[in-house]
Design a protein around this motif. Structure first.
Motif, PDB file in Angstrom:
ATOM      1  N   GLU A  69      -4.413  -2.687  -1.037  1.00  0.00           N
ATOM      2  CA  GLU A  69      -5.018  -1.360  -1.030  1.00  0.00           C
ATOM      3  C   GLU A  69      -4.293  -0.509  -2.059  1.00  0.00           C
ATOM      4  O   GLU A  69      -3.099  -0.240  -1.934  1.00  0.00           O
ATOM      5  CB  GLU A  69      -4.880  -0.732   0.358  1.00  0.00           C
ATOM      6  CG  GLU A  69      -5.470   0.656   0.471  1.00  0.00           C
ATOM      7  CD  GLU A  69      -5.269   1.258   1.847  1.00  0.00           C
ATOM      8  OE1 GLU A  69      -5.408   2.501   1.973  1.00  0.00           O
ATOM      9  OE2 GLU A  69      -4.959   0.504   2.791  1.00  0.00           O
ATOM     10  N   VAL A  70      -5.020  -0.106  -3.093  1.00  0.00           N
ATOM     11  CA  VAL A  70      -4.422   0.672  -4.175  1.00  0.00           C
ATOM     12  C   VAL A  70      -5.189   1.983  -4.329  1.00  0.00           C
ATOM     13  O   VAL A  70      -6.330   2.110  -3.866  1.00  0.00           O
ATOM     14  CB  VAL A  70      -4.425  -0.112  -5.512  1.00  0.00           C
ATOM     15  CG1 VAL A  70      -3.690  -1.435  -5.358  1.00  0.00           C
ATOM     16  CG2 VAL A  70      -5.849  -0.345  -6.010  1.00  0.00           C
ATOM     17  N   PRO A  71      -4.599   2.984  -4.976  1.00  0.00           N
ATOM     18  CA  PRO A  71      -5.305   4.248  -5.196  1.00  0.00           C
ATOM     19  C   PRO A  71      -6.621   4.042  -5.938  1.00  0.00           C
ATOM     20  O   PRO A  71      -6.753   3.136  -6.777  1.00  0.00           O
ATOM     21  CB  PRO A  71      -4.307   5.056  -6.031  1.00  0.00           C
ATOM     22  CG  PRO A  71      -2.963   4.522  -5.613  1.00  0.00           C
ATOM     23  CD  PRO A  71      -3.186   3.052  -5.409  1.00  0.00           C
ATOM     24  N   ALA A  72      -7.599   4.893  -5.640  1.00  0.00           N
ATOM     25  CA  ALA A  72      -8.945   4.740  -6.188  1.00  0.00           C
ATOM     26  C   ALA A  72      -8.984   4.867  -7.701  1.00  0.00           C
ATOM     27  O   ALA A  72      -9.907   4.350  -8.344  1.00  0.00           O
ATOM     28  CB  ALA A  72      -9.879   5.776  -5.547  1.00  0.00           C
ATOM     29  N   ASN A  73      -7.999   5.550  -8.281  1.00  0.00           N
ATOM     30  CA  ASN A  73      -7.992   5.742  -9.732  1.00  0.00           C
ATOM     31  C   ASN A  73      -7.243   4.634 -10.479  1.00  0.00           C
ATOM     32  O   ASN A  73      -7.007   4.741 -11.678  1.00  0.00           O
ATOM     33  CB  ASN A  73      -7.406   7.111 -10.095  1.00  0.00           C
ATOM     34  CG  ASN A  73      -5.980   7.289  -9.614  1.00  0.00           C
ATOM     35  OD1 ASN A  73      -5.642   6.896  -8.501  1.00  0.00           O
ATOM     36  ND2 ASN A  73      -5.121   7.870 -10.439  1.00  0.00           N
ATOM     37  N   TRP A  74      -6.872   3.561  -9.779  1.00  0.00           N
ATOM     38  CA  TRP A  74      -6.297   2.395 -10.429  1.00  0.00           C
ATOM     39  C   TRP A  74      -7.420   1.395 -10.684  1.00  0.00           C
ATOM     40  O   TRP A  74      -8.080   0.932  -9.745  1.00  0.00           O
ATOM     41  CB  TRP A  74      -5.232   1.737  -9.560  1.00  0.00           C
ATOM     42  CG  TRP A  74      -3.986   2.535  -9.367  1.00  0.00           C
ATOM     43  CD1 TRP A  74      -3.788   3.861  -9.621  1.00  0.00           C
ATOM     44  CD2 TRP A  74      -2.749   2.044  -8.843  1.00  0.00           C
ATOM     45  NE1 TRP A  74      -2.507   4.237  -9.301  1.00  0.00           N
ATOM     46  CE2 TRP A  74      -1.846   3.146  -8.818  1.00  0.00           C
ATOM     47  CE3 TRP A  74      -2.305   0.802  -8.391  1.00  0.00           C
ATOM     48  CZ2 TRP A  74      -0.535   3.029  -8.361  1.00  0.00           C
ATOM     49  CZ3 TRP A  74      -1.005   0.674  -7.931  1.00  0.00           C
ATOM     50  CH2 TRP A  74      -0.127   1.771  -7.922  1.00  0.00           C
ATOM     51  N   ILE A  75      -7.617   1.035 -11.930  1.00  0.00           N
ATOM     52  CA  ILE A  75      -8.693   0.126 -12.311  1.00  0.00           C
ATOM     53  C   ILE A  75      -8.101  -1.254 -12.609  1.00  0.00           C
ATOM     54  O   ILE A  75      -7.202  -1.385 -13.449  1.00  0.00           O
ATOM     55  CB  ILE A  75      -9.451   0.648 -13.551  1.00  0.00           C
ATOM     56  CG1 ILE A  75      -9.883   2.102 -13.330  1.00  0.00           C
ATOM     57  CG2 ILE A  75     -10.638  -0.248 -13.864  1.00  0.00           C
ATOM     58  CD1 ILE A  75     -10.737   2.332 -12.107  1.00  0.00           C
ATOM     59  N   LEU A  76      -8.601  -2.280 -11.911  1.00  0.00           N
ATOM     60  CA  LEU A  76      -8.097  -3.632 -12.123  1.00  0.00           C
ATOM     61  C   LEU A  76      -8.467  -4.103 -13.526  1.00  0.00           C
ATOM     62  O   LEU A  76      -9.638  -4.106 -13.910  1.00  0.00           O
ATOM     63  CB  LEU A  76      -8.674  -4.576 -11.076  1.00  0.00           C
ATOM     64  CG  LEU A  76      -8.211  -6.034 -11.169  1.00  0.00           C
ATOM     65  CD1 LEU A  76      -6.699  -6.152 -10.959  1.00  0.00           C
ATOM     66  CD2 LEU A  76      -8.956  -6.907 -10.154  1.00  0.00           C
ATOM     67  N   GLN A 103      -4.843  -0.401 -14.628  1.00  0.00           N
ATOM     68  CA  GLN A 103      -4.754   0.731 -15.542  1.00  0.00           C
ATOM     69  C   GLN A 103      -5.090   1.994 -14.759  1.00  0.00           C
ATOM     70  O   GLN A 103      -6.112   2.057 -14.078  1.00  0.00           O
ATOM     71  CB  GLN A 103      -5.728   0.565 -16.714  1.00  0.00           C
ATOM     72  CG  GLN A 103      -5.495  -0.690 -17.545  1.00  0.00           C
ATOM     73  CD  GLN A 103      -4.194  -0.639 -18.314  1.00  0.00           C
ATOM     74  OE1 GLN A 103      -3.675   0.431 -18.602  1.00  0.00           O
ATOM     75  NE2 GLN A 103      -3.656  -1.796 -18.644  1.00  0.00           N
ATOM     76  N   ARG A 104      -4.220   2.976 -14.833  1.00  0.00           N
ATOM     77  CA  ARG A 104      -4.431   4.220 -14.098  1.00  0.00           C
ATOM     78  C   ARG A 104      -5.313   5.177 -14.884  1.00  0.00           C
ATOM     79  O   ARG A 104      -5.156   5.334 -16.097  1.00  0.00           O
ATOM     80  CB  ARG A 104      -3.083   4.889 -13.797  1.00  0.00           C
ATOM     81  CG  ARG A 104      -3.195   6.175 -12.997  1.00  0.00           C
ATOM     82  CD  ARG A 104      -1.813   6.785 -12.772  1.00  0.00           C
ATOM     83  NE  ARG A 104      -1.886   7.922 -11.856  1.00  0.00           N
ATOM     84  CZ  ARG A 104      -2.068   9.175 -12.235  1.00  0.00           C
ATOM     85  NH1 ARG A 104      -2.196   9.472 -13.526  1.00  0.00           N
ATOM     86  NH2 ARG A 104      -2.115  10.149 -11.338  1.00  0.00           N
ATOM     87  N   ALA A 111       0.823  -1.204   0.000  1.00  0.00           N
ATOM     88  CA  ALA A 111       0.000   0.000   0.000  1.00  0.00           C
ATOM     89  C   ALA A 111       0.861   1.259   0.000  1.00  0.00           C
ATOM     90  O   ALA A 111       0.565   2.233  -0.713  1.00  0.00           O
ATOM     91  CB  ALA A 111      -0.938  -0.005   1.210  1.00  0.00           C
ATOM     92  N   ALA A 112       1.945   1.247   0.780  1.00  0.00           N
ATOM     93  CA  ALA A 112       2.823   2.421   0.846  1.00  0.00           C
ATOM     94  C   ALA A 112       3.492   2.686  -0.499  1.00  0.00           C
ATOM     95  O   ALA A 112       3.613   3.843  -0.926  1.00  0.00           O
ATOM     96  CB  ALA A 112       3.872   2.216   1.933  1.00  0.00           C
ATOM     97  N   CYS A 113       3.923   1.638  -1.161  1.00  0.00           N
ATOM     98  CA  CYS A 113       4.555   1.809  -2.476  1.00  0.00           C
ATOM     99  C   CYS A 113       3.555   2.333  -3.496  1.00  0.00           C
ATOM    100  O   CYS A 113       3.870   3.229  -4.292  1.00  0.00           O
ATOM    101  CB  CYS A 113       5.130   0.480  -2.954  1.00  0.00           C
ATOM    102  SG  CYS A 113       6.614  -0.063  -2.078  1.00  0.00           S
ATOM    103  N   CYS A 114       2.344   1.783  -3.488  1.00  0.00           N
ATOM    104  CA  CYS A 114       1.325   2.236  -4.435  1.00  0.00           C
ATOM    105  C   CYS A 114       1.010   3.714  -4.218  1.00  0.00           C
ATOM    106  O   CYS A 114       0.897   4.483  -5.180  1.00  0.00           O
ATOM    107  CB  CYS A 114       0.062   1.399  -4.282  1.00  0.00           C
ATOM    108  SG  CYS A 114       0.239  -0.325  -4.798  1.00  0.00           S
ATOM    109  N   ALA A 115       0.866   4.118  -2.960  1.00  0.00           N
ATOM    110  CA  ALA A 115       0.585   5.526  -2.670  1.00  0.00           C
ATOM    111  C   ALA A 115       1.740   6.411  -3.109  1.00  0.00           C
ATOM    112  O   ALA A 115       1.529   7.502  -3.661  1.00  0.00           O
ATOM    113  CB  ALA A 115       0.310   5.693  -1.177  1.00  0.00           C
ATOM    114  N   ALA A 116       2.970   5.953  -2.881  1.00  0.00           N
ATOM    115  CA  ALA A 116       4.142   6.739  -3.266  1.00  0.00           C
ATOM    116  C   ALA A 116       4.220   6.930  -4.782  1.00  0.00           C
ATOM    117  O   ALA A 116       4.655   7.985  -5.267  1.00  0.00           O
ATOM    118  CB  ALA A 116       5.409   6.077  -2.750  1.00  0.00           C
ATOM    119  N   LEU A 117       3.809   5.943  -5.540  1.00  0.00           N
ATOM    120  CA  LEU A 117       3.842   6.055  -6.998  1.00  0.00           C
ATOM    121  C   LEU A 117       2.945   7.187  -7.496  1.00  0.00           C
ATOM    122  O   LEU A 117       3.226   7.798  -8.541  1.00  0.00           O
ATOM    123  CB  LEU A 117       3.412   4.733  -7.639  1.00  0.00           C
ATOM    124  CG  LEU A 117       4.432   3.602  -7.579  1.00  0.00           C
ATOM    125  CD1 LEU A 117       3.795   2.295  -8.043  1.00  0.00           C
ATOM    126  CD2 LEU A 117       5.659   3.920  -8.422  1.00  0.00           C
TER     127      LEU A 117
END
Length: 218
Positions: free
Chosen positions: A182-189, A204-205, A154-160
């Motif tokens: 837990e990934v950012p809300a604007n990342w679509i699986l 996909q962002r 989660a920390a890495c995803c937020a940092a990206l």
């Protein structure tokens, strides 16, 4: 992609895989499976748990990515053997940055890039979270395979999201299968695949409001 899995096993900050090797492939080798360097064999140094991602998993991922690799800027975090970053370069990526904490693995990555004659890639011997605290450069494709059970995903995803991703970036995240990341809300699986005790997810962002340029008020 390589993996040293849980904290109950040898610790790691490189990508260390417990995936079993595909049948017929000897220990200590990475095979590029597509593109310019197809079928090239590269040595894998003898570190506990350090193994390339199985061919079948890489093939699935790069089939998902399709022909869109040409011209992409790639960021390979917890690079390990560099299996994914090297595969992307072979298939037309513009350049790649491979971040790996283990000094021996980093030197092996540099040697393999030299063997292939690749000049459009760099290896960064650093802790990933510290690397992501630096001044960001947007990338269109990120491979992220943090150590299992260390609460880094989660920390890495937020940092990206702090400037490391282009508007329409693709992010491949691999975690233990027991984790719902837990990934950012604007990342679509987009797709996911399970192999052994790991699950890989391709996101996909979508751009956010803060990505849009702000026009000066009249």
């Amino acid at each position: 992609m390589t993996r040293r899995r849980s904290s109950s096993r040898p610790s790691r900050h490189s990508r260390a895989a417990s995936h079993r090797r595909d049948a017929g492939r000897g220990r200590g080798q990475l095979r590029i499976i597509g593109g310019e360097y197809r079928r090239r064999l590269l040595p894998v140094i003898d570190l506990p748990g350090l193994r390339p991602t199985p061919d079948r998993v890489r093939e699935t991922l790069f089939n998902w990515l399709g022909a869109g690799l040409a011209g992409t800027r790639v960021l390979d975090l917890f690079a390990g053997t560099g299996a994914l970053g090297l595969e992307a370069l072979s298939r037309g990526a513009r350049d790649a940055t491979l971040v790996e904490l283990d000094g021996r693995a980093s030197r092996a990555l540099e040697d393999n890039l030299a063997t292939l004659g690749v000049t459009r890639a760099r290896v960064i011997n650093a802790d990933v979270m510290r690397f992501l605290d630096a001044e960001p450069t947007p990338h269109s494709l990120v491979f992220l395979d943090p150590p299992f059970r260390q609460d880094l995903a989660a920390a890495c995803c937020a940092a990206l999201e702090r400037g490391w991703l282009s508007d329409d970036a693709s992010i491949y995240l691999e975690t233990e299968s027991t984790l719902d990341p837990e990934v950012p809300a604007n990342w679509i699986l987009h797709r996911e695949v399970r192999a052994g005790d790991s699950t890989g997810r391709l996101y996909q962002r979508r751009p956010t409001d803060k990505d849009s340029p702000v026009e000066d008020a009249c």
